[in-house]
Design an enzyme around this catalytic site. Structure first.
Site, mmCIF file in Angstrom:
data_model
loop_
_atom_site.group_PDB
_atom_site.id
_atom_site.type_symbol
_atom_site.label_atom_id
_atom_site.label_comp_id
_atom_site.label_asym_id
_atom_site.label_seq_id
_atom_site.Cartn_x
_atom_site.Cartn_y
_atom_site.Cartn_z
ATOM 1 N N THR A 27 6.623 -6.305 5.436
ATOM 2 C CA THR A 27 6.285 -7.781 4.401
ATOM 3 C C THR A 27 6.586 -8.979 5.763
ATOM 4 O OG1 THR A 27 8.014 -7.344 2.907
ATOM 5 C CG2 THR A 27 7.888 -9.420 3.494
ATOM 6 N N HIS A 169 6.964 1.181 -3.963
ATOM 7 C CA HIS A 169 7.748 0.875 -3.052
ATOM 8 C C HIS A 169 8.576 1.622 -4.097
ATOM 9 C CE1 HIS A 169 10.443 0.155 0.080
ATOM 10 N NE2 HIS A 169 9.707 -1.227 0.005
ATOM 11 N N HIS A 172 14.467 1.856 -0.392
ATOM 12 C CA HIS A 172 15.158 1.209 1.013
ATOM 13 C C HIS A 172 15.914 0.411 -0.282
ATOM 14 C CE1 HIS A 172 11.558 1.083 3.804
ATOM 15 N NE2 HIS A 172 12.235 2.556 3.714
ATOM 16 N N TYR A 174 15.242 -1.107 -3.552
ATOM 17 C CA TYR A 174 14.642 -1.663 -4.608
ATOM 18 C C TYR A 174 14.339 -0.889 -5.609
ATOM 19 C CZ TYR A 174 13.577 -4.806 -0.190
ATOM 20 O OH TYR A 174 14.052 -5.426 1.064
#
Ligand SMILES: Cc1cc2nc3c(=O)[nH]c(=O)nc-3n(C[C@H](O)[C@H](O)[C@H](O)COP(=O)(O)O)c2cc1C
Length: 367
Positions: A27, A169, A172, A174
């Site tokens: 990001t 994704h 982590h 999320y």
């Protein structure tokens, strides 16, 4: 040790990567209005020109009201963002590189006040209240289907604009990982409870993407044991449990697993040197990507907090040994490539002395 192993081509079906060096998704928050602009295009083009075989873009949000968690993150829906991404794809292809978007929904990490619609709270597996206000909306079955549809649409759009695949994704802490992890999933329906149930959301999402893009369009799935909410968290404690976790994901249509660790050399389980990517390859028979402090002497999370620490270039010996033994297939590089677009070229040409160290300052600019 010769570095050639990093610069051998990789083939998987129609996917042909010129080298084994993968740019890890990072990001950068340089896309105002959610649109990747000319600076972003140039940033990715440079890495492809200098020998990165596969670029995984920074996390880019799918078309759902709560998918975004941070300012200036690029979207993967809407005409202007997709037109911006198409220019990124064309620039990377012109350099002989390949590129996939990392499709992202932050889930409960989102805070009220975040763009694009400041009134929308986080969405997660389970509701959270603060001072009587809903800060995380517990997702209904309809919400789940809406998010799955948004991922499938994004994957279809990726295919339409010429991307070489997609990365989901699932790591982590999320949204997808919030479903996986018992620390964040308190549901009592078919999406909660056992690990098999907690995986149902991811499995349906992968199946929906596969149905949307057809066979032959690569799906990469990124997962991690660690969570941003708890660095020591683990989804599974044994190789057997890892195998049980991965099999349905693999069967649903994953082509490549991206196994996110902070230090690639750490054994995942006692009694074997194999890291998470090594175990995943062995258990699923699918190609894997390793990641975590490649070429640097300090891991990445310490740099996310305010620190003046500098990570210095480090030897690639251990990495090359493992790659030569085919413990994993591909090597993702994060910060070393963030700070130095020519990292792969310098490694290939044996110009170690020219490789740049990484410090937090590198986050401020898009070189
Ligand atoms: C600035 C920054 C942004 C990141 N953003 C993402 C992201 O959007 N998605 C993701 O899966 N990982 C993200 N990561 C994690 C990296 O992909 C990578 O796993 C991590 O940096 C470890 O690799 P490294 O030690 O080579 O930097 C980010 C890391 C950094 C440093």
């Amino acid at each position: 040790m010769p570095v050639q192993a990093l610069f051998k081509p990789f083939h998987l079906g129609a996917l042909e990567l010129p080298t084994r060096v993968v740019m890890a998704p990072m990001t950068r928050s340089f896309s105002p209005g959610g649109v990747p602009n000319s600076k972003v295009i140039e940033y990715y083009r440079r890495r492809a020109a200098a020998g990165v075989g596969l670029i995984i873009t920074e996390g880019t949000t799918v078309g759902h009201i709560a998918s975004n968690g941070y300012p200036n993150v690029p979207q993967f829906f809407g005409d202007a963002p997709l037109a911006g991404w198409k220019k990124v794809v064309d620039a990377v292809h012109a350099e002989g590189g390949k590129i996939v978007p990392q499709l992202w929904h932050v889930g409960s990490v989102r805070r009220i006040g975040t763009e694009p619609d400041a009134s929308v709270p986080g969405y997660g597996p389970s509701e959270k209240l603060k001072d009587g206000q809903v800060v995380v909306h517990g997702m209904s079955r309809q919400d789940i289907q809406d998010v799955i549809a948004a991922f499938a649409q994004a994957a279809k759009d990726a295919q339409n604009i010429g991307m070489d695949g997609v990365e989901i994704h699932g790591a982590h802490g999320y949204l997808i990982d919030q479903f996986f992890w018992e620390g964040s999933n308190q549901r009592t329906d078919e999406y909660g409870g056992s690990l098999a149930n907690r995986s149902r959301f991811a499995i349906e999402l992968i199946q929906a993407i596969r149905a949307a893009v057809g066979e032959g369009f690569p799906i990469i799935f990124r997962f991690s044991q660690w969570k941003q909410q708890d660095y020591t968290a683990r989804l599974v404690q044994t190789p057997e449990a890892l195998g049980e976790f991965l099999k349905p994901l693999s069967d649903a249509g994953v082509d490549i697993f991206h196994c996110s660790t902070r230090r690639f050399w750490e054994p995942e389980f006692d009694g074997s040197e194999l890291n998470l990517a090594g175990w995943t390859r062995k258990l699923t028979g699918k190609p894997t990507i390793t990641v975590g402090s490649v070429g640097l002497d300090g891991e990445f999370l310490q740099f996310m907090v305010n620190t003046d620490k500098v990570a210095q270039p480090a030897s690639l010996e251990n990495l090359l040994e493992r790659l030569n033994k085919e413990e994993f297939d591909l090597v993702a590089v994060g910060r070393a490539l963030l700070v130095d677009p020519d990292w792969a070229l310098k490694v290939r040409e044996g110009r170690e002395q020219d490789i740049l160290p990484f410090s937090r300052e590198a986050l401020m600019t898009l070189v």
